[in-house]
Scaffold this motif. Structure first.
Motif, PDB file in Angstrom:
ATOM      1  N   GLN A  84      -5.458  -1.108  -7.814  1.00 59.29           N
ATOM      2  CA  GLN A  84      -6.468   0.127  -7.668  1.00 59.29           C
ATOM      3  C   GLN A  84      -5.489   1.442  -7.188  1.00 59.29           C
ATOM      4  O   GLN A  84      -4.757   1.304  -6.345  1.00 59.29           O
ATOM      5  CB  GLN A  84      -7.546  -0.316  -6.819  1.00 59.29           C
ATOM      6  N   TRP A  85      -6.418   2.519  -7.477  1.00 59.58           N
ATOM      7  CA  TRP A  85      -5.913   3.894  -6.676  1.00 59.58           C
ATOM      8  C   TRP A  85      -7.205   4.460  -5.965  1.00 59.58           C
ATOM      9  O   TRP A  85      -8.249   4.006  -6.321  1.00 59.58           O
ATOM     10  CB  TRP A  85      -5.578   4.946  -7.700  1.00 59.58           C
TER      11      TRP A  85
ATOM     12  N   LEU B 229      -1.209   8.498 -13.414  1.00 55.75           N
ATOM     13  CA  LEU B 229      -1.351   7.792 -12.073  1.00 55.75           C
ATOM     14  C   LEU B 229      -0.260   6.600 -12.063  1.00 55.75           C
ATOM     15  O   LEU B 229       0.479   6.388 -11.088  1.00 55.75           O
ATOM     16  CB  LEU B 229      -2.781   7.155 -11.813  1.00 55.75           C
ATOM     17  N   ILE B 230      -0.399   5.810 -13.073  1.00 50.10           N
ATOM     18  CA  ILE B 230       0.854   4.804 -13.288  1.00 50.10           C
ATOM     19  C   ILE B 230       2.120   5.340 -13.087  1.00 50.10           C
ATOM     20  O   ILE B 230       2.969   4.673 -12.286  1.00 50.10           O
ATOM     21  CB  ILE B 230       0.341   4.010 -14.627  1.00 50.10           C
TER      22      ILE B 230
ATOM     23  N   ILE C 267      -0.438  -2.679 -10.105  1.00 50.61           N
ATOM     24  CA  ILE C 267      -1.366  -1.963  -9.697  1.00 50.61           C
ATOM     25  C   ILE C 267      -2.755  -2.466  -9.648  1.00 50.61           C
ATOM     26  O   ILE C 267      -3.255  -2.843 -10.877  1.00 50.61           O
ATOM     27  CB  ILE C 267      -1.195  -0.558 -10.246  1.00 50.61           C
TER      28      ILE C 267
ATOM     29  N   LEU D 153      -0.670  -2.272  -4.584  1.00 46.61           N
ATOM     30  CA  LEU D 153      -0.048  -3.309  -5.550  1.00 46.61           C
ATOM     31  C   LEU D 153       0.104  -4.578  -5.111  1.00 46.61           C
ATOM     32  O   LEU D 153      -0.115  -4.776  -3.720  1.00 46.61           O
ATOM     33  CB  LEU D 153       1.332  -2.725  -5.722  1.00 46.61           C
TER      34      LEU D 153
ATOM     35  N   SER E 231       2.641   6.446  -9.374  1.00 45.53           N
ATOM     36  CA  SER E 231       2.800   5.283  -8.493  1.00 45.53           C
ATOM     37  C   SER E 231       4.091   4.484  -8.681  1.00 45.53           C
ATOM     38  O   SER E 231       4.690   4.342  -7.608  1.00 45.53           O
ATOM     39  CB  SER E 231       1.594   4.535  -8.684  1.00 45.53           C
TER      40      SER E 231
ATOM     41  N   THR F 101      -2.446   3.939  -3.508  1.00 47.07           N
ATOM     42  CA  THR F 101      -2.107   2.743  -4.641  1.00 47.07           C
ATOM     43  C   THR F 101      -2.019   1.617  -4.128  1.00 47.07           C
ATOM     44  O   THR F 101      -0.947   1.431  -3.056  1.00 47.07           O
ATOM     45  CB  THR F 101      -0.882   2.980  -5.257  1.00 47.07           C
TER      46      THR F 101
ATOM     47  N   TRP G 127       0.921  -1.276  -0.227  1.00 42.59           N
ATOM     48  CA  TRP G 127       0.090   0.060   0.026  1.00 42.59           C
ATOM     49  C   TRP G 127       0.724   1.082   0.136  1.00 42.59           C
ATOM     50  O   TRP G 127       1.610   1.493   0.838  1.00 42.59           O
ATOM     51  CB  TRP G 127      -0.862  -0.159   1.376  1.00 42.59           C
TER      52      TRP G 127
END
Length: 187
Positions: free
Chosen positions: A87-88, A162-163, A85, A79, A166, A77, A63
């Motif tokens: 979810q966010w 976001l990717i 990943i 993982l 993260s 995020t 997390w």
């Protein structure tokens, strides 16, 4: 209103976890990054949203929580054990403050925006925020602020950004820490 501390996970299923914390102050980002590396759980934890069932915790999950100091949200995020990943979640917060150490406390405004890698978005916590307003746990100004922030995020969230964010923050915090069991690390 709930007051939360960033580097705490409140799940009884967690049996072994390491926390890493880093403060980052650059032109691009000013805030905290927390990583909870969950090594062992007694059982997997799932979240159900609409017709989706998402695993959010299991052995070797991570997390990653990103909290910019100049924003009204933090971003979690999740993982899996292969660092994919899952979810966010943007949690809307009223304010955040440093406790004098390297942790951060924030006032949770209950609403969150869940984002999945396939582009699915869902506002969660609407029943809870309405109940909190009714019970005077939050005021009308906080209620409006939560909805205003969530609507802005809903419009501007970009999966590719976001990717990138993260992955960059995960790499940064793992690089900042020297020892697997280290609880604090300085940037």
């Amino acid at each position: 209103m709930r007051r939360n501390f960033e580097q705490k996970l409140d799940y009884s299923q967690i049996k072994d976890v390491d926390f890493r914390v880093s403060f980052i102050n650059t032109e691009e980002f000013n805030g905290y990054v927390h990583l909870a590396a969950i090594h062992k759980v007694s059982e997997a934890v799932f979240r159900s949203v609409d017709d989706k069932r998402i695993k959010i915790m299991d052995n070797e999950f991570k997390w990653l929580q990103i909290t910019p100091l100049n924003a009204n949200y933090n971003l979690i995020t999740i993982l899996d054990d292969k660092d994919e990943i899952l979810q966010w979640e943007f949690q809307i917060i009223d304010n955040n403050e440093v406790d004098g150490k390297i942790s951060l406390m924030f006032e949770d405004l209950i609403l969150s925006l869940l984002v999945l890698p396939d582009g699915f978005k869902k506002i969660i916590g609407e029943k809870e925020i309405n109940k909190a307003l009714y019970n005077n746990d939050i005021n009308l100004c906080q209620y409006d602020k939560a909805y205003r922030e969530i609507k802005i995020l809903e419009q501007i969230v970009d999966i590719h950004k976001l990717i990138t964010l993260s992955r960059c923050m995960l790499k940064r915090i793992l690089g900042d820490c020297n020892s697997k069991k280290q609880l604090r690390c300085e940037a």
